[in-house]
Design a protein around this motif. Structure first.
Motif, PDB file in Angstrom:
ATOM      1  N   LEU A  50       1.486   0.600   2.655  1.00 17.10           N
ATOM      2  CA  LEU A  50       1.470   0.735   1.198  1.00 17.10           C
ATOM      3  C   LEU A  50       2.897   0.786   0.686  1.00 17.10           C
ATOM      4  O   LEU A  50       3.764   1.396   1.307  1.00 17.10           O
ATOM      5  N   TYR A  75      -0.965  -2.775  -1.399  1.00 17.63           N
ATOM      6  CA  TYR A  75      -1.534  -2.542  -0.073  1.00 17.63           C
ATOM      7  C   TYR A  75      -1.497  -3.848   0.702  1.00 17.63           C
ATOM      8  O   TYR A  75      -2.040  -4.852   0.261  1.00 17.63           O
ATOM      9  N   ILE A  90      -8.209   3.948  -1.598  1.00 15.29           N
ATOM     10  CA  ILE A  90      -6.905   4.174  -2.240  1.00 15.29           C
ATOM     11  C   ILE A  90      -7.110   4.540  -3.706  1.00 15.29           C
ATOM     12  O   ILE A  90      -6.503   5.484  -4.218  1.00 15.29           O
TER      13      ILE A  90
END
Length: 136
Positions: A50, A75, A90
């Motif tokens: 990330l 990502y 996420i």
């Protein structure tokens, strides 16, 4: 000047990063970009990381004492079957941080250099409200 606002901004950023680190302990997290000395490890290993960055400010809606700041989480994923599911996770982690809301998510696929390797990329756009100590 604006000490309470700045302290709150730093607190929210820290909470976001810590929440992501706790939810994804095996996922490297970088601010703004992957450092040069770290990029080489992805030449021979699959991408799974990330990168987050704090973005632009716009005037808050229906108020004269707040701003909205964009937050981008990118990502990168290679050779994983759970790409979409991880995006959902996420998002769930991020929007549970106070004052952060979801805006948009776009996906792309990119070739890694001059290889036959492809990396899935999710560009997750979030917003946070920043209350000011003055009127704008």
């Amino acid at each position: 000047m604006n000490d309470k606002t700045k302290a709150y901004m730093m607190k929210v950023k820290k909470e976001l990063v810590e929440a992501l680190e706790n939810a994804f302990p095996n996922l490297p997290i970088y601010e703004d970009e992957v450092p040069d000395d770290e990029t080489q490890k992805y030449d021979d290993n699959p991408y799974h990381l990330l990168v987050y960055s704090m973005g632009d400010f716009t005037k808050g809606e229906n108020t004269s004492n707040s701003l909205t700041q964009s937050i981008t989480i990118i990502y990168y994923s290679e050779n994983r079957d759970d790409f979409d599911e991880t995006i959902i996770d996420i998002l769930g982690v991020a929007v549970n941080v106070k004052s952060i809301t979801f805006s948009d998510c776009t996906k792309a696929r990119a070739r890694h250099a001059d290889t036959n390797r492809f990396v899935d990329i999710a560009n997750i756009e979030l917003n946070r409200v920043v209350k000011l100590e003055y009127q704008i």
